[in-house]
Design a protein around this motif. Structure first.
Motif, PDB file in Angstrom:
ATOM      1  N   LEU A  78      49.950 -25.712  -2.324  1.00  0.00           N
ATOM      2  CA  LEU A  78      50.230 -25.995  -3.736  1.00  0.00           C
ATOM      3  C   LEU A  78      50.402 -26.791  -4.134  1.00  0.00           C
ATOM      4  O   LEU A  78      50.836 -27.823  -3.412  1.00  0.00           O
ATOM      5  N   PRO A  79      50.012 -27.981  -5.622  1.00  0.00           N
ATOM      6  CA  PRO A  79      50.531 -29.084  -5.986  1.00  0.00           C
ATOM      7  C   PRO A  79      51.896 -29.465  -5.927  1.00  0.00           C
ATOM      8  O   PRO A  79      52.206 -30.673  -5.610  1.00  0.00           O
ATOM      9  N   ARG A  80      52.650 -28.232  -6.145  1.00  0.00           N
ATOM     10  CA  ARG A  80      54.300 -28.702  -6.588  1.00  0.00           C
ATOM     11  C   ARG A  80      54.654 -27.040  -6.076  1.00  0.00           C
ATOM     12  O   ARG A  80      54.465 -26.497  -6.046  1.00  0.00           O
ATOM     13  N   PRO A  81      55.920 -27.044  -5.234  1.00  0.00           N
ATOM     14  CA  PRO A  81      56.421 -25.991  -5.005  1.00  0.00           C
ATOM     15  C   PRO A  81      56.842 -25.552  -5.752  1.00  0.00           C
ATOM     16  O   PRO A  81      56.706 -25.230  -7.450  1.00  0.00           O
ATOM     17  N   VAL A  82      57.271 -23.889  -5.840  1.00  0.00           N
ATOM     18  CA  VAL A  82      57.546 -23.379  -6.657  1.00  0.00           C
ATOM     19  C   VAL A  82      58.664 -22.138  -6.043  1.00  0.00           C
ATOM     20  O   VAL A  82      58.391 -22.015  -4.640  1.00  0.00           O
ATOM     21  N   LYS A  83      59.249 -22.553  -6.965  1.00  0.00           N
ATOM     22  CA  LYS A  83      60.976 -21.708  -6.469  1.00  0.00           C
ATOM     23  C   LYS A  83      61.612 -20.452  -6.388  1.00  0.00           C
ATOM     24  O   LYS A  83      60.336 -19.607  -7.213  1.00  0.00           O
ATOM     25  N   GLY A  84      62.449 -19.901  -5.557  1.00  0.00           N
ATOM     26  CA  GLY A  84      62.356 -18.603  -5.974  1.00  0.00           C
ATOM     27  C   GLY A  84      62.893 -18.436  -7.368  1.00  0.00           C
ATOM     28  O   GLY A  84      63.960 -18.885  -8.256  1.00  0.00           O
ATOM     29  N   GLY A  85      62.661 -17.695  -7.296  1.00  0.00           N
ATOM     30  CA  GLY A  85      62.602 -16.253  -9.217  1.00  0.00           C
ATOM     31  C   GLY A  85      61.542 -17.300 -10.370  1.00  0.00           C
ATOM     32  O   GLY A  85      61.836 -16.757 -11.414  1.00  0.00           O
ATOM     33  N   GLU A  86      60.793 -18.472  -9.775  1.00  0.00           N
ATOM     34  CA  GLU A  86      59.840 -18.486 -11.096  1.00  0.00           C
ATOM     35  C   GLU A  86      58.400 -17.879 -10.723  1.00  0.00           C
ATOM     36  O   GLU A  86      58.005 -17.772  -9.101  1.00  0.00           O
ATOM     37  N   SER A  87      58.165 -18.366 -11.559  1.00  0.00           N
ATOM     38  CA  SER A  87      56.417 -17.495 -11.795  1.00  0.00           C
ATOM     39  C   SER A  87      55.431 -18.762 -11.333  1.00  0.00           C
ATOM     40  O   SER A  87      55.182 -19.767 -12.061  1.00  0.00           O
ATOM     41  N   ILE A  88      53.904 -18.813 -11.154  1.00  0.00           N
ATOM     42  CA  ILE A  88      52.562 -20.326 -11.959  1.00  0.00           C
ATOM     43  C   ILE A  88      51.388 -18.948 -12.028  1.00  0.00           C
ATOM     44  O   ILE A  88      51.792 -18.023 -11.287  1.00  0.00           O
ATOM     45  N   THR A  89      50.903 -19.924 -12.361  1.00  0.00           N
ATOM     46  CA  THR A  89      49.760 -18.958 -12.563  1.00  0.00           C
ATOM     47  C   THR A  89      48.568 -19.359 -11.756  1.00  0.00           C
ATOM     48  O   THR A  89      48.649 -20.435 -12.805  1.00  0.00           O
ATOM     49  N   LEU A  90      47.443 -19.141 -11.493  1.00  0.00           N
ATOM     50  CA  LEU A  90      46.833 -19.581 -11.379  1.00  0.00           C
ATOM     51  C   LEU A  90      45.507 -19.145 -11.842  1.00  0.00           C
ATOM     52  O   LEU A  90      45.282 -17.760 -12.035  1.00  0.00           O
ATOM     53  N   SER A  91      44.553 -19.659 -12.078  1.00  0.00           N
ATOM     54  CA  SER A  91      42.808 -18.449 -12.769  1.00  0.00           C
ATOM     55  C   SER A  91      41.452 -19.405 -11.576  1.00  0.00           C
ATOM     56  O   SER A  91      41.579 -20.194 -10.923  1.00  0.00           O
ATOM     57  N   MET A  92      41.240 -18.250 -11.173  1.00  0.00           N
ATOM     58  CA  MET A  92      40.409 -18.145 -10.391  1.00  0.00           C
ATOM     59  C   MET A  92      39.094 -17.822 -10.921  1.00  0.00           C
ATOM     60  O   MET A  92      38.275 -16.724 -11.718  1.00  0.00           O
ATOM     61  N   GLN A  93      37.863 -17.959  -9.802  1.00  0.00           N
ATOM     62  CA  GLN A  93      36.413 -17.535 -10.576  1.00  0.00           C
ATOM     63  C   GLN A  93      35.986 -17.354  -9.842  1.00  0.00           C
ATOM     64  O   GLN A  93      36.457 -18.151  -8.138  1.00  0.00           O
ATOM     65  N   TYR A  94      34.972 -16.153  -9.467  1.00  0.00           N
ATOM     66  CA  TYR A  94      34.578 -15.790  -8.145  1.00  0.00           C
ATOM     67  C   TYR A  94      33.757 -14.888  -7.407  1.00  0.00           C
ATOM     68  O   TYR A  94      33.031 -13.997  -9.250  1.00  0.00           O
ATOM     69  N   GLU A  95      32.689 -14.464  -6.774  1.00  0.00           N
ATOM     70  CA  GLU A  95      31.796 -13.367  -6.979  1.00  0.00           C
ATOM     71  C   GLU A  95      31.441 -12.585  -5.404  1.00  0.00           C
ATOM     72  O   GLU A  95      32.460 -13.294  -4.238  1.00  0.00           O
ATOM     73  N   VAL A  96      31.589 -11.330  -5.613  1.00  0.00           N
ATOM     74  CA  VAL A  96      31.457 -10.839  -4.474  1.00  0.00           C
ATOM     75  C   VAL A  96      30.470 -10.041  -4.731  1.00  0.00           C
ATOM     76  O   VAL A  96      29.584  -9.341  -5.284  1.00  0.00           O
ATOM     77  N   GLN A  97      30.081 -10.022  -3.456  1.00  0.00           N
ATOM     78  CA  GLN A  97      28.496  -9.712  -2.865  1.00  0.00           C
ATOM     79  C   GLN A  97      29.171  -8.278  -1.923  1.00  0.00           C
ATOM     80  O   GLN A  97      29.761  -8.683  -1.516  1.00  0.00           O
ATOM     81  N   LEU A  98      28.402  -6.998  -2.781  1.00  0.00           N
ATOM     82  CA  LEU A  98      28.876  -5.862  -2.254  1.00  0.00           C
ATOM     83  C   LEU A  98      28.248  -5.420  -1.499  1.00  0.00           C
ATOM     84  O   LEU A  98      26.988  -5.835  -0.774  1.00  0.00           O
ATOM     85  N   PRO A  99      29.086  -5.324  -0.469  1.00  0.00           N
ATOM     86  CA  PRO A  99      28.443  -4.528   1.157  1.00  0.00           C
ATOM     87  C   PRO A  99      27.939  -3.756   1.023  1.00  0.00           C
ATOM     88  O   PRO A  99      28.118  -2.424  -0.277  1.00  0.00           O
ATOM     89  N   LYS A 100      27.274  -2.966   1.648  1.00  0.00           N
ATOM     90  CA  LYS A 100      26.436  -1.378   1.734  1.00  0.00           C
ATOM     91  C   LYS A 100      27.830  -0.696   1.958  1.00  0.00           C
ATOM     92  O   LYS A 100      28.166  -0.962   3.447  1.00  0.00           O
ATOM     93  N   ILE A 101      28.127   0.186   1.776  1.00  0.00           N
ATOM     94  CA  ILE A 101      28.736   1.709   1.719  1.00  0.00           C
ATOM     95  C   ILE A 101      28.456   1.828   3.057  1.00  0.00           C
ATOM     96  O   ILE A 101      27.786   2.676   3.452  1.00  0.00           O
ATOM     97  N   PHE A 102      29.995   1.154   4.225  1.00  0.00           N
ATOM     98  CA  PHE A 102      29.961   2.527   5.153  1.00  0.00           C
ATOM     99  C   PHE A 102      32.233   1.927   5.991  1.00  0.00           C
ATOM    100  O   PHE A 102      32.533   2.803   6.573  1.00  0.00           O
ATOM    101  N   ALA A 103      32.322   1.403   5.255  1.00  0.00           N
ATOM    102  CA  ALA A 103      33.407   1.316   4.648  1.00  0.00           C
ATOM    103  C   ALA A 103      34.809   0.986   3.725  1.00  0.00           C
ATOM    104  O   ALA A 103      34.821   0.012   3.477  1.00  0.00           O
ATOM    105  N   ARG A 104      34.696   2.316   3.176  1.00  0.00           N
ATOM    106  CA  ARG A 104      35.555   2.296   1.863  1.00  0.00           C
ATOM    107  C   ARG A 104      34.065   1.430   0.641  1.00  0.00           C
ATOM    108  O   ARG A 104      34.893   1.838  -0.532  1.00  0.00           O
ATOM    109  N   MET A 105      34.450   0.002   0.410  1.00  0.00           N
ATOM    110  CA  MET A 105      33.828  -0.429  -0.622  1.00  0.00           C
ATOM    111  C   MET A 105      32.264  -0.938  -0.468  1.00  0.00           C
ATOM    112  O   MET A 105      32.061  -0.516   1.245  1.00  0.00           O
ATOM    113  N   GLY A 106      31.823  -1.245  -1.829  1.00  0.00           N
ATOM    114  CA  GLY A 106      30.302  -1.123  -1.840  1.00  0.00           C
ATOM    115  C   GLY A 106      29.361  -0.381  -2.604  1.00  0.00           C
ATOM    116  O   GLY A 106      30.122  -0.085  -3.724  1.00  0.00           O
TER     117      GLY A 106
END
Lengths: 561, 101
Positions: A78-106
């Motif tokens: 992190l660019p600056r620390p988060v103190k105990g009791g404080e909150s931090i908000t992050l936004s993310m963008q991502y892409e999931v290439q789904l596997p073909k199912i054999f283990a739970r997901m896909g």
């Protein structure tokens, strides 16, 4: 504190070099990875609230095995620390290439199971969480044998799918699905849960029923069926209602307003038999008239709403708290609702490689070792406690444990303390042997010698029988002695010491002896030495045949799995 | 997760069958007939609930807080089934539950 950690579970399926794939060989349970079935997660952006990109502050870490090809756990500086009791908000963008199912997901054809599909923050444990003395992150990669661990919170999730798709998800929709711009948009919400999963398919047959009972204020049970099981709605609903009603009675009210059951297609079986908060999956629908496995699986996964869902133990480190406890609850309900009694003597015989129940999930490396210990041996440990303290006290133990640690992260020692409080005695020796240790019980008839003491019309024989303890301790060991004239004698050994010799004087010589003749010692995994005939101790093969016959005779009395 | 029961059990059954030549199966209980006894009949959906556009029930969050809520996720996810891809954005708010500065 200046770093956060995220689980990027889909990266387990990125190549054959990941820790999950190396450990599992691309196989989970009986399902193998389909060809070209790889999957992954690509993080495309990560920003702070001020718009500062964190993309050059990311690092994949491998605390469990140092495998640099594994990208299932990521550190963010992190660019600056988060103190105990404080909150931090992050936004993310991502892409999931789904596997073909054999283990739970896909994916499997049109069917999609999105479980462990988003970057999920790891658990930061304050001091005294799960017995730790100083606070810190609990960090593990995704392993061939491991499930998950997360903190509770709120999920608000919008899902866009093609308009012919139906979506099942954790929580509930807060508005009807909207059709716009050629797509269908769902808006789901869930709180007091520690994960969010969803499933989508254009083929689902949907049914919904309300349910309430004295213990359950009101739940909507939602069924998302593969068409192959369209005629089995009632069986799913019946099992779900029984599970909600009795688990609520035994382990505390089911507090959520929905329970969704997804029935995957046959090809998606690898996604089946899985628990997520307020959403469970049944096994793949391949058979129009399946046996009790249908009910057993639904009941098992609903049991996980307690042992995993509300009692959110660390499945990486103490998987038995989820699987062993759920298997125990499942057996209890299967017996009560369906009269299906588990064949514990057979199940214990399968446990050929016992290992400590508190070891990390990926350290069970031998074939079936994880399942046989975490599910079966774990369940037997609980069953043995039940036999020792009685059903009524055991019910109190389970009620106290589930009451005290509801919405917490309990450990094995938390459970041990509950057992000790409820029974007013130490269970250290038992837990040390069977839970923290790898003991099984093994009582054997080692030797029988017969001496003729008196001949003539009033003969007298002295039979000496050696019983030995080759495994862990047990309190009262029943022994059955049968003489050649058919006379039977029962004795109890207190199990003190390594062995005991019983000397019996009687008018007829001893024919055979059997320790634990009803196979009540659940943790005894070597039944072949329970039985010995007076004159066969040298003939090992014969002993095996005789012993198996004895075992089968017992099983036929209450035959079921 | 449910264990792979079939395989573990199957291997054991096979071993036993060598000794008892299949008579085993006769002893399974005939499957029972199940009827739901909990929900009132009128509350049940008709058997033909396979209507494609069945309206799903909609609910609202309640004020009750049951757990220590450390995380809050807002996610927007779009499924492209032909590519087996989910494109998503998420906002995560995480509250430091410890004391470390």
């Amino acid at each position: 504190m200046n770093e956060l950690y995220f689980h990027l579970y889909p990266n387990a399926f990125a190549s054959m070099e990941t820790t999950f794939m190396k450990e599992s060989g691309g196989k989970l349970r009986n399902d193998s990875m389909p060809s070209n079935g790889y999957g992954s997660m690509t993080l495309k952006g990560m920003k702070t609230e001020n718009g500062l990109s964190l993309m050059n502050r990311l690092e994949y870490v491998q605390p469990d095995d140092g495998n640099i090809k594994d990208k299932t756990l990521m550190k963010v500086r992190l660019p600056r620390p988060v103190k105990g009791g404080e909150s931090i908000t992050l936004s993310m963008q991502y892409e999931v290439q789904l596997p073909k199912i054999f283990a739970r997901m896909g994916t499997a054809g049109n069917f999609v199971m999105a479980g462990q599909w988003f970057p999920k923050i790891s658990v930061y444990e304050p001091a005294n969480t799960r017995g730790r003395s100083t606070e810190g992150w609990n960090l593990h990669q995704y392993h061939g044998n491991s499930e998950f661990y997360a903190d509770f919170g709120i999920y608000s999730v919008r899902i866009h799918v093609p308009k012919n798709y139906t979506v099942a998800a954790t929580g509930f929709p807060v508005q009807p699905a909207q059709n716009k711009n050629g797509e269908k948009v769902y808006q789901f919400y869930a709180d007091d849960v520690h994960d969010f999963a969803w499933s989508a398919s254009p083929d689902f047959i949907v049914a919904e029923e309300p349910f309430s009972s004295a213990e359950v204020p009101g739940v909507r049970i939602k069924l998302y069926l593969d068409p192959a099981h369209k005629d089995l709605k009632e069986r799913y609903f019946y099992a779900a209602k029984a599970a909600l009603k009795y688990f609520s009675r035994w382990y505390g009210t089911y507090p959520y307003s929905t329970l969704s059951i997804v029935v995957p297609p046959e090809a998606g079986n690898g996604a089946g038999g899985m628990e997520y908060p307020t959403l469970v999956t049944a096994f793949g629908a391949k058979d129009e008239s399946p046996g009790y496995d249908l009910e057993r699986t639904v009941i098992h996964e609903i049991g996980h709403q307690y042992f995993y869902g509300m009692l959110a133990s660390n499945e990486f480190e103490e998987a038995w708290l989820d699987e062993g406890f759920t298997s125990y609850a499942e057996d209890k309900l299967m017996e009560q609702e369906y009269g299906v009694i588990p064949s514990l003597p057979v199940q214990s015989t399968l446990i050929s490689t016992p290992a400590p129940l508190t070891q990390d999930a990926w350290k069970y490396t031998l074939p079936n070792q994880y399942a046989l210990n975490v599910y079966y041996r774990g369940k037997m440990v609980l069953k043995t406690i039940e036999q020792s303290v009685g059903k009524s006290t055991m019910n109190k133990i389970m009620a106290r444990y589930t009451g005290k640690y509801r919405f917490g992260h309990p450990t094995t020692s938390d459970f041990q303390k509950i057992v000790e409080q409820a029974t007013g005695k130490s269970w250290k020796s038992y837990f040390d042997q069977y839970v923290y240790g790898e003991q099984m019980a093994d009582f054997a008839v080692d030797q029988i010698t017969v001496q003729k003491k008196k001949s003539g019309s009033n003969p007298l024989f002295e039979s000496a029988i050696t019983i030995s303890k080759n495994g862990g301790n047990y309190d009262k060991i029943p022994i059955l002695f049968t003489f050649k004239d058919g006379h039977k004698l029962k004795k109890i050994w207190d199990g003190s010491g390594k062995s005991a010799v019983f000397k019996l004087q009687y008018t007829s010589p001893l024919a055979w002896a059997m320790v634990d003749p009803s196979y009540n010692i659940v943790l005894d995994n070597k039944h072949m030495n329970n039985y010995l005939k007076a004159d066969m101790d040298k003939d090992v093969l014969f002993r095996w045949n005789e012993s198996i016959t004895k075992l089968i005779e017992t099983l036929l009395g209450s035959l079921s799995w | 997760m449910a264990p792979a029961r079939a395989k573990i059990i199957f291997s054991f059954v096979l071993a036993l069958c060598l000794l008892i030549a299949g008579a085993w199966w006769l002893f399974f209980n005939p499957s029972a007939d199940f009827h739901s006894t909990f929900a009132p009949e009128k509350a049940k959906l008709p058997a033909s609930a396979s209507v494609p556009e069945q309206q799903e029930s909609v609910q609202e969050p309640t004020a009750e807080i049951l757990s220590k809520r450390i995380v809050e996720y807002h996610i927007d996810a779009k499924l492209d089934p032909t590519k087996r891809v989910i494109q998503a954005t998420q906002t995560l708010t995480w509250t430091h539950p410890g004391k470390k500065q």
